[in-house]
Design a protein around this motif. Structure first.
Motif, mmCIF file in Angstrom:
data_model
loop_
_atom_site.group_PDB
_atom_site.id
_atom_site.type_symbol
_atom_site.label_atom_id
_atom_site.label_comp_id
_atom_site.label_asym_id
_atom_site.label_seq_id
_atom_site.Cartn_x
_atom_site.Cartn_y
_atom_site.Cartn_z
ATOM 1 N N SER A 1 -18.530 0.843 1.682
ATOM 2 C CA SER A 1 -19.049 1.206 2.998
ATOM 3 C C SER A 1 -17.972 1.013 4.064
ATOM 4 O O SER A 1 -17.761 1.879 4.923
ATOM 5 C CB SER A 1 -20.266 0.346 3.342
ATOM 6 N N ALA A 2 -17.297 -0.127 4.006
ATOM 7 C CA ALA A 2 -16.235 -0.387 4.980
ATOM 8 C C ALA A 2 -15.095 0.611 4.810
ATOM 9 O O ALA A 2 -14.523 1.108 5.794
ATOM 10 C CB ALA A 2 -15.722 -1.810 4.813
ATOM 11 N N ALA B 1 -16.077 4.062 6.114
ATOM 12 C CA ALA B 1 -16.082 4.056 7.587
ATOM 13 C C ALA B 1 -14.655 4.129 8.134
ATOM 14 O O ALA B 1 -14.368 4.879 9.074
ATOM 15 C CB ALA B 1 -16.797 2.808 8.107
ATOM 16 N N ARG B 2 -13.756 3.385 7.536
ATOM 17 C CA ARG B 2 -12.353 3.432 7.972
ATOM 18 C C ARG B 2 -11.731 4.796 7.735
ATOM 19 O O ARG B 2 -10.989 5.319 8.566
ATOM 20 C CB ARG B 2 -11.517 2.410 7.191
ATOM 21 N N THR C 1 -19.016 5.346 11.752
ATOM 22 C CA THR C 1 -19.407 3.952 11.560
ATOM 23 C C THR C 1 -20.906 3.746 11.345
ATOM 24 O O THR C 1 -21.375 2.615 11.314
ATOM 25 C CB THR C 1 -18.928 3.083 12.743
ATOM 26 N N ASP C 2 -21.667 4.825 11.215
ATOM 27 C CA ASP C 2 -23.065 4.734 10.790
ATOM 28 C C ASP C 2 -23.183 5.417 9.425
ATOM 29 O O ASP C 2 -22.519 6.439 9.190
ATOM 30 C CB ASP C 2 -24.011 5.404 11.791
ATOM 31 N N TRP C 3 -24.006 4.857 8.555
ATOM 32 C CA TRP C 3 -24.107 5.448 7.217
ATOM 33 C C TRP C 3 -25.371 4.974 6.521
ATOM 34 O O TRP C 3 -25.951 3.955 6.873
ATOM 35 C CB TRP C 3 -22.880 5.101 6.362
ATOM 36 N N ASN C 4 -25.801 5.742 5.517
ATOM 37 C CA ASN C 4 -26.929 5.372 4.661
ATOM 38 C C ASN C 4 -26.435 5.001 3.267
ATOM 39 O O ASN C 4 -25.480 5.605 2.768
ATOM 40 C CB ASN C 4 -27.919 6.528 4.497
ATOM 41 N N VAL C 5 -27.133 4.058 2.658
ATOM 42 C CA VAL C 5 -26.985 3.764 1.236
ATOM 43 C C VAL C 5 -28.320 4.151 0.599
ATOM 44 O O VAL C 5 -29.376 3.706 1.066
ATOM 45 C CB VAL C 5 -26.677 2.274 0.998
ATOM 46 N N ARG D 1 -22.938 9.051 8.526
ATOM 47 C CA ARG D 1 -23.816 9.774 9.459
ATOM 48 C C ARG D 1 -23.129 9.885 10.812
ATOM 49 O O ARG D 1 -23.227 8.989 11.637
ATOM 50 C CB ARG D 1 -25.136 9.015 9.619
ATOM 51 N N PRO D 2 -22.450 11.009 11.051
ATOM 52 C CA PRO D 2 -21.856 11.207 12.372
ATOM 53 C C PRO D 2 -22.955 11.163 13.435
ATOM 54 O O PRO D 2 -24.112 11.493 13.172
ATOM 55 C CB PRO D 2 -21.241 12.601 12.277
ATOM 56 N N GLU D 3 -22.575 10.736 14.626
ATOM 57 C CA GLU D 3 -23.535 10.625 15.728
ATOM 58 C C GLU D 3 -24.249 11.952 15.929
ATOM 59 O O GLU D 3 -23.635 13.005 16.066
ATOM 60 C CB GLU D 3 -22.798 10.227 17.007
ATOM 61 N N LEU D 4 -25.587 11.906 15.964
ATOM 62 C CA LEU D 4 -26.358 13.142 16.022
ATOM 63 C C LEU D 4 -26.136 13.876 17.337
ATOM 64 O O LEU D 4 -25.817 15.051 17.372
ATOM 65 C CB LEU D 4 -27.844 12.837 15.878
ATOM 66 N N MET E 1 -30.950 14.040 7.165
ATOM 67 C CA MET E 1 -31.186 12.594 7.146
ATOM 68 C C MET E 1 -31.917 12.207 5.882
ATOM 69 O O MET E 1 -32.858 12.862 5.461
ATOM 70 C CB MET E 1 -32.018 12.225 8.373
ATOM 71 N N PHE E 2 -31.474 11.132 5.269
ATOM 72 C CA PHE E 2 -32.096 10.607 4.062
ATOM 73 C C PHE E 2 -31.984 11.544 2.876
ATOM 74 O O PHE E 2 -32.850 11.565 2.016
ATOM 75 C CB PHE E 2 -33.567 10.265 4.294
#
Lengths: 211, 211
Positions: free
Chosen positions: A123-124, A127-128, A133-137, A159-162, A174-175
């Motif tokens: 996840s980290a 994101a890098r 910096t938002d994401w789903n597992v 998940r890029p900012e909506l 989503m999901f």
């Protein structure tokens, strides 16, 4: 130092026995036809804190026999992670045990614990590598839960900012639902390399050799 | 033997330090207002392989000061799991670290590994307790990923067979969307007890005292 030798035909390490404590979760399955078992058999483990260079044979075992490419981002004796070939977003990765485990309950305790630790590091790293910096597992078990490949796997989905995108697409997806593009193979190589390097950075920053 | 004494005011055990390797994931947050921190502070750990009886004070610390009830199904020094108060289906549980970690990347390596192992055991226990053998595991990080409570948590969500139910509801709620009912508190007590017992059965069957 990155490994300089590699056996493309290296079999996956022997798995520990599956505890099989939930009889309801087992299915007959042709292991030979499982795409994730095939990936696990072809891509040997490497040191996640010191990944091989992108052009290494370890990451390109099928260069002489092209196939749908696999872009590995993490590979240990127990687990392997790679870019989803139908990503919901750039950086969408899958993480699975090397051994064939239909559902999460078929994994061994050691596999489950290492998946937990790996999800945090992946996840980290994602994101890098993506700057998102938002994401789903997400991890689906069984047809009623929308599992498609019957070899258990976790999704990590940036998940890029909506609103910043002004797009309906990410609300629809989503999901795990909605449009999935084919992986862009030109972008995928450099992206996977950035994720492998970010995994290594995280592990080195924590002074850890292992996940 | 089940514990017979319990300190309702027992503070959560001291956490290990958060590695904070992803600066993008931190948020200012009023810990005192976090519902999951509050649950972690009120419900002390117990031995998951030998859970206390349903009527034990350990599981009912607020009997003298009623509040929205919490139905704990797993409680260790690092983690706590409980029934979602707005379940997507019967048996919908949440698992989180006791310490306040906004996102998965804020968890420690030990917390992440124990969450991985616990998800496997909780999944088996929820399947046994509900009879539903398909399920999703979902964990959302950040507003763009639909995270609501900013204390990281995994969802385990049973998925009854869609067609057998002849219902549109579960297609609509797939992957965390759609109708969520308030938890039925009369059903919740016996359900949580069945899940705690199933967790213990799984651990005992594997000869393990720990997750």
């Amino acid at each position: 130092m990155a490994p300089t030798t590699y056996e493309a035909s290296l079999p996956p390490p022997p798995g520990t026995t599956s505890p099989s404590f939930d009889p309801g979760t087992h299915h007959d399955h042709d292991i030979a036809s499982c795409p994730f078992c095939r990936i696990a058999a072809i891509y040997a483990p490497y040191d996640p804190a010191d990944p091989p260079p992108a052009e290494a044979e370890a990451l390109n075992p099928e260069a002489s026999a092209p196939n749908p490419s696999t872009f590995v981002v993490l590979s240990t004796p127990l687990l392997v992670a790679f870019l989803d070939i139908m990503p919901l977003s750039s950086g969408h990765v899958l993480l699975c045990p090397r051994e064939h485990r239909p559902k999460l309950t078929d994994a061994t305790p050691a596999e489950a614990a290492e998946m937990g630790g790996s999800l945090r590091v992946l996840s980290a790293a994602v994101a890098r590598a993506t700057g998102v910096t938002d994401w789903n597992v997400v991890q689906n078990n069984g047809a009623a839960a929308a599992q498609v490949v019957p070899h258990m796997h976790f999704h990590v989905i940036p998940r890029p900012e909506l609103r910043a995108k002004g797009s309906e697409r990410f609300t629809a997806t989503m999901f795990g639902r909605g449009q999935r593009d084919d992986l862009d193979e030109e972008e995928a190589g450099p992206l996977a390399e950035r994720i492998r390097e970010a995994v290594a950075e995280v592990l080195r920053a924590e002074g850890r050799a292992k996940l």
